[in-house]
Design an enzyme around this catalytic site. Structure first.
Site, mmCIF file in Angstrom:
data_model
loop_
_atom_site.group_PDB
_atom_site.id
_atom_site.type_symbol
_atom_site.label_atom_id
_atom_site.label_comp_id
_atom_site.label_asym_id
_atom_site.label_seq_id
_atom_site.Cartn_x
_atom_site.Cartn_y
_atom_site.Cartn_z
ATOM 1 C CG ASP A 52 47.450 20.013 95.795
ATOM 2 O OD1 ASP A 52 48.492 20.523 96.243
ATOM 3 O OD2 ASP A 52 46.414 20.655 95.553
ATOM 4 C CE1 TYR A 110 47.762 20.659 86.984
ATOM 5 C CE2 TYR A 110 48.031 22.984 86.424
ATOM 6 C CZ TYR A 110 48.373 21.880 87.191
ATOM 7 O OH TYR A 110 49.346 22.008 88.150
#
Length: 245
Positions: A52, A110
């Protein structure tokens, strides 16, 4: 014709995410521009993760096809010479023509960073979420175990997801801290829309006493997004990389 694999690092601050968008500068559009200039014809990359807007990466993966005579391992440097300084190809190599970065079994990792204190340091403002509140790190660590394994993560998925299934597997989830920074590191076989940022928000709620570690099991079983914590800002999220089987 050969397929070139790229390992891509970027500071996502100035970009509207990975995926091409009308009238917006994205990581994908910059890669396509640089590669097309290098090989002399319009070329499109296929990315592993469509991060994003504002999300950073140390190792996203992408491929493109070309009949260029440049050796695969030399392509990284040639592309970097045509990219802005906040995007870099860390490594390039050649893979089979049917190798697809989104269709291969892999582990994806992540990290989410949270800083705390009375004042946010300017050097941390673009790469972490800041809170004035004290955080109970041990409570956050105690909550991690409930996320590990295969679960329906519907309660940790933002609206707008196009995933056919909300079942995912988390292999590892850790919380580390040093000085004024907390790092949440999660490895899984895939993640739903905003899932890592919601995991981070839920763990932060635990750290701030808004939820208890033992609440996580019920949150997952509810499949209700309203039960989990907030979606933390994109700037604290970093895609570390992929391990392909």
């Amino acid at each position: 014709m050969k397929r070139i694999r790229l390992f891509v690092a970027y500071d996502g601050t100035a970009y509207h995410g990975w995926q091409i968008q009308p009238n917006a500068v994205t990581i994908e559009s910059e890669l396509n521009r640089a590669i097309s200039d290098l090989v002399g014809c319009e070329t499109m990359v296929i990315g592993a993760s469509r991060t994003d807007a504002g999300v950073h990466s140390k190792g996203n993966v992408a491929v493109f096809d070309s009949d260029t005579k440049i050796p695969a391992e030399k392509i990284a440097g040639a592309i970097n010479a045509r990219l802005p300084e906040d995007i870099r190809i860390v490594k390039s190599d050649e893979v089979d023509l049917d190798w697809h970065p989104r269709h291969k079994d892999c582990r994806k990792t992540y990290e989410y960073r949270i800083t705390m204190g009375k004042v946010q340091l300017p050097t941390q403002r673009l790469y972490s979420h800041f809170t004035y509140h004290d955080i109970d790190i041990e409570a956050m660590k105690a909550a991690c175990g409930a996320f590990i394994g295969e679960h329906d993560f519907a309660s940790l998925c933002a609206a707008g997801s196009q995933a056919e299934s909300t079942v995912r597997t988390i292999y590892a989830l850790e919380v580390e801290n040093s000085l004024n920074e907390v790092v949440i590191r999660v490895t899984g076989n895939g993640f739903l829309y905003n899932m890592v940022r919601i995991i981070a928000g839920t763990l932060l709620d635990v750290g701030m006493g808004r939820k208890k570690p033992e609440d996580i099991k019920a949150i997952l079983e509810s499949c209700d997004r309203r039960k989990a914590g907030p979606t933390l800002p994109a700037k604290g999220l970093m895609l570390i990389g992929y391990e392909y089987n």
